[in-house]
Design a protein around this motif. Structure first.
Motif, mmCIF file in Angstrom:
data_model
loop_
_atom_site.group_PDB
_atom_site.id
_atom_site.type_symbol
_atom_site.label_atom_id
_atom_site.label_comp_id
_atom_site.label_asym_id
_atom_site.label_seq_id
_atom_site.Cartn_x
_atom_site.Cartn_y
_atom_site.Cartn_z
ATOM 1 N N LEU A 137 -0.375 -47.248 7.431
ATOM 2 C CA LEU A 137 0.572 -46.260 7.971
ATOM 3 C C LEU A 137 -0.093 -45.410 9.055
ATOM 4 N N VAL A 138 -1.329 -45.009 8.762
ATOM 5 C CA VAL A 138 -2.055 -44.216 9.745
ATOM 6 C C VAL A 138 -2.263 -45.045 11.010
ATOM 7 N N ARG A 139 -2.567 -46.325 10.790
ATOM 8 C CA ARG A 139 -2.760 -47.177 11.959
ATOM 9 C C ARG A 139 -1.477 -47.231 12.791
ATOM 10 N N ALA A 140 -0.332 -47.362 12.135
ATOM 11 C CA ALA A 140 0.928 -47.449 12.873
ATOM 12 C C ALA A 140 1.119 -46.206 13.732
ATOM 13 N N LYS A 141 0.748 -45.051 13.170
ATOM 14 C CA LYS A 141 0.874 -43.813 13.944
ATOM 15 C C LYS A 141 -0.016 -43.858 15.181
ATOM 16 N N ILE A 142 -1.258 -44.305 14.966
ATOM 17 C CA ILE A 142 -2.197 -44.317 16.094
ATOM 18 C C ILE A 142 -1.785 -45.369 17.115
ATOM 19 N N GLU A 143 -1.302 -46.511 16.621
ATOM 20 C CA GLU A 143 -0.797 -47.560 17.524
ATOM 21 C C GLU A 143 0.225 -46.975 18.482
ATOM 22 N N ALA A 144 1.130 -46.164 17.907
ATOM 23 C CA ALA A 144 2.217 -45.620 18.717
ATOM 24 C C ALA A 144 1.682 -44.637 19.756
ATOM 25 N N LEU A 145 0.559 -44.001 19.416
ATOM 26 C CA LEU A 145 -0.007 -43.003 20.331
ATOM 27 C C LEU A 145 -0.749 -43.630 21.492
ATOM 28 N N LEU A 146 -1.324 -44.802 21.267
ATOM 29 C CA LEU A 146 -2.216 -45.372 22.276
ATOM 30 C C LEU A 146 -1.521 -46.496 23.035
ATOM 31 N N PRO A 147 -1.354 -46.336 24.326
ATOM 32 C CA PRO A 147 -0.689 -47.386 25.089
ATOM 33 C C PRO A 147 -1.436 -48.714 24.974
ATOM 34 N N LEU A 148 -0.696 -49.805 25.055
ATOM 35 C CA LEU A 148 -1.309 -51.132 24.936
ATOM 36 C C LEU A 148 -2.357 -51.361 26.016
ATOM 37 N N SER A 149 -2.123 -50.726 27.162
ATOM 38 C CA SER A 149 -3.011 -50.964 28.289
ATOM 39 C C SER A 149 -4.241 -50.066 28.249
ATOM 40 N N LEU A 150 -4.470 -49.409 27.100
ATOM 41 C CA LEU A 150 -5.541 -48.422 27.051
ATOM 42 C C LEU A 150 -6.910 -48.985 27.455
ATOM 43 N N GLY A 151 -7.204 -50.193 26.999
ATOM 44 C CA GLY A 151 -8.498 -50.794 27.327
ATOM 45 C C GLY A 151 -8.684 -50.899 28.836
ATOM 46 N N LYS A 152 -7.637 -51.392 29.474
ATOM 47 C CA LYS A 152 -7.649 -51.514 30.935
ATOM 48 C C LYS A 152 -7.854 -50.153 31.580
ATOM 49 N N ILE A 153 -7.160 -49.159 31.019
ATOM 50 C CA ILE A 153 -7.244 -47.812 31.584
ATOM 51 C C ILE A 153 -8.653 -47.257 31.433
ATOM 52 N N VAL A 154 -9.261 -47.526 30.282
ATOM 53 C CA VAL A 154 -10.634 -47.062 30.050
ATOM 54 C C VAL A 154 -11.562 -47.659 31.109
ATOM 55 N N LYS A 155 -11.415 -48.973 31.329
ATOM 56 C CA LYS A 155 -12.270 -49.651 32.316
ATOM 57 C C LYS A 155 -12.020 -49.111 33.717
ATOM 58 N N PHE A 156 -10.737 -49.033 34.076
ATOM 59 C CA PHE A 156 -10.385 -48.606 35.432
ATOM 60 C C PHE A 156 -10.897 -47.191 35.700
ATOM 61 N N TYR A 187 0.156 -43.019 35.933
ATOM 62 C CA TYR A 187 -1.138 -43.687 36.074
ATOM 63 C C TYR A 187 -1.236 -44.860 35.097
ATOM 64 N N GLU A 188 -0.819 -44.574 33.878
ATOM 65 C CA GLU A 188 -0.841 -45.600 32.832
ATOM 66 C C GLU A 188 -0.051 -46.839 33.278
ATOM 67 N N GLN A 189 1.123 -46.578 33.842
ATOM 68 C CA GLN A 189 1.994 -47.675 34.264
ATOM 69 C C GLN A 189 1.356 -48.470 35.412
ATOM 70 N N LEU A 190 0.810 -47.742 36.375
ATOM 71 C CA LEU A 190 0.223 -48.423 37.537
ATOM 72 C C LEU A 190 -0.932 -49.323 37.100
ATOM 73 N N VAL A 191 -1.783 -48.793 36.237
ATOM 74 C CA VAL A 191 -2.925 -49.597 35.787
ATOM 75 C C VAL A 191 -2.431 -50.783 34.956
ATOM 76 N N ALA A 192 -1.466 -50.512 34.090
ATOM 77 C CA ALA A 192 -0.947 -51.581 33.228
ATOM 78 C C ALA A 192 -0.353 -52.702 34.072
ATOM 79 N N ASP A 193 0.289 -52.337 35.174
ATOM 80 C CA ASP A 193 0.932 -53.339 36.030
ATOM 81 C C ASP A 193 -0.036 -53.962 37.040
#
Ligand code: SAH
Length: 465
Positions: A137-156, A187-193
């Motif tokens: 359940l906690v994971r589901a909450k955190i999943e919702a908080l962190l965009p899928l593209s987070l890894g990419k964003i971290v790198k960028f 920013y999140e969207q631009l990096v994700a795309d």
């Protein structure tokens, strides 16, 4: 007494090593899914393989377990009970390789946490093998908080570092820059795309603004009052705020969601409290922004609905302060949900009007009456105390006394309550209403809701006296 951790969370390096999973069934499969997220060489071994491992990047060996499989292994999983699971267990112990025995916490050297994977960033949640559902359940909450593209964003974002150092000299402003950049949906969207060039332009623009110490104002809708009816964006923006300027109607739990050290200013009009004029609020937003602060102007419901956003926007524009708007769930829609009322309804109501009874004159009411007659639902804000007068006027304008009226007090909150009647019975309805802000619905579609009090649906035995 404080509970101490019985585990020490670490991130184990597995690149270039093996993960060995003994077992051929569903338990092995579950662990193989986890292991396959890493770039370890994952081996699944059992004399009988009966789960479907296809599609996973793992090596499946349908053969008895042999000790040599553990050469270069970082960890061993043993699952699905059977001779191979037992052999692997014994071998792992003999070679002192960390061992996990599925569903047997007592036999485990380590547990597998629930994982949020945003490689290179990961979040692991462990409950020491107890109540694993809670960890999920906690994971589901955190999943919702962190965009899928987070890894990419971290790198960028890591790649911007040199430029940021050269452009923004104050460490404090640099921190703010990163906070704003990473909180920005754009920013999140631009990096994700993969629109790298645009993402760079956006980052440059923000860098420049930070270098010059410019602030920013977010007009944010807090929703009707329940903390989980706040949007994820609103939550994120709140956490980036230096100052939170909030209305009285916004509950403390939401105001508290900001950073602990953020300044908070309550500007709403409430009985017995000092209240600020709209003009003063407008100027306050500009002043904070000019001090280089990130301001969140937090309003109940949606900021664009009866929130006086118009005046604030005009003043921000006039003073060249950058701003954006984060929508929220407006109270009429929370009221529709609480009362299970489809406010637009095929063949009954072709629309809904959000209106305010505050300062409504005869002409306005005449207009409402004609809308209501044409079958449009009315959702009236700030109308609780004059619901009887409005009803009388609507009847005078030719609406029938039997036209349904529904009232939801404290919509979207735990203490939500609902009331149903007719225009002719509006005065009686008014008598019953609980304390709190209310939405008044008028129109034929309103009768299709569920207007029984919620309490009535809780089994008697569970009701608190
Ligand atoms: N921007 C807000 C409206 C602010 S005006 C929104 O979008 O909801 C204030 C009025 O909103 C109140 O008088 C009441 O009519 C309504 N309101 C605000 N919160 C409410 C709630 N939780 N339940 C019912 N009505 C609410």
């Amino acid at each position: 007494m404080m509970t101490k951790l019985g585990i020490f969370p670490v991130s184990m390096k597995v690149r270039g090593k093996k993960i060995v999973i003994a077992g051929g069934g569903p338990e092995a499969l579950a662990k193989a899914r986890l292991a396959a997220k890493t770039d370890a060489h994952t081996i699944v071994v059992a004399r009988k393989i009966f789960a479907d491992f296809s599609g996973l990047d793992v090596t499946v060996l349908e053969q008895p377990f042999t000790d040599d499989l553990l050469d270069g292994a970082a960890m061993v999983f043993s699952g699905d009970e059977g001779p191979d699971a037992d052999l692997a267990k014994a071998a792992a112990r003999a070679h002192s390789i960390p061992l996990n025995v599925v569903d047997k916490p007592d036999e485990c050297d380590f547990y597998t946490p629930a994982i949020v994977d945003r490689a290179p960033l990961s979040v692991a949640i462990s409950s020491e093998g107890e109540a694993p559902v809670m960890a999920r359940l906690v994971r589901a909450k955190i999943e919702a908080l962190l965009p899928l593209s987070l890894g990419k964003i971290v790198k960028f974002t890591g790649g911007l570092r040199d430029k940021v150092e050269q452009t923004i000299h104050s460490g404090d402003q640099r921190r703010k820059f990163y906070q704003d950049l990473l909180a920005s949906p754009k920013y999140e969207q631009l990096v994700a795309d993969d629109r790298d060039q645009d993402a760079h332009l956006f980052a440059d623009w923000l860098m420049q603004a930070r270098a010059e110490g410019e602030g920013f104002v977010h007009l944010v809708g807090a929703g009707p009052g329940a903390e989980d009816l706040l949007t994820l964006r609103a939550q994120r923006v709140l956490q980036s705020a230096d100052v939170i300027v909030h209305d009285q109607l916004v509950p403390d739990v939401i105001v508290e969601m900001g950073r602990r050290d953020a300044e908070r200013v309550a500007v709403g009009k409430a009985k017995g409290r000092h209240s600020f004029t709209q003009k003063r609020i407008n100027q306050m937003l500009v002043d904070f922004a000019k001090q280089g602060k990130r301001v969140v102007r937090l309003k109940s419901g949606d900021p664009m609905i009866f929130g006086r956003a118009g005046e604030e926007i005009a003043h921000l524009r006039a003073n060249n302060v950058d701003f954006d708007i984060v929508p929220g769930i407006t109270s009429a829609l929370a009221a529709a949900a609480d009362s299970e009322t489809p406010v637009t309804l095929r063949n009954v109501s072709s629309g809904i009007v959000f209106a305010t009874a505050h300062g409504a004159d005869n002409q306005v009411v005449t207009h409402w009456a004609s809308l209501a007659k044409s079958g449009i639902s009315l959702g009236i804000y700030m109308g609780k105390s004059i619901i009887d007068e409005v009803a009388d006027q609507l009847i005078a304008e030719g609406l029938t006394g039997s036209t349904p009226v529904g009232v939801v007090v404290n919509a979207g909150r735990e203490n939500s309550s609902r009331y149903f009647g007719t225009l002719a019975g509006a005065a009686q309805l008014k008598e019953q209403l609980a304390e709190g802000p209310a939405i008044v619905f008028i129109g034929e579609a309103i009768a299709s809701g569920n207007w029984q009090q919620f309490e009535a649906q809780i089994p008697q035995t569970l009701q608190v006296a």
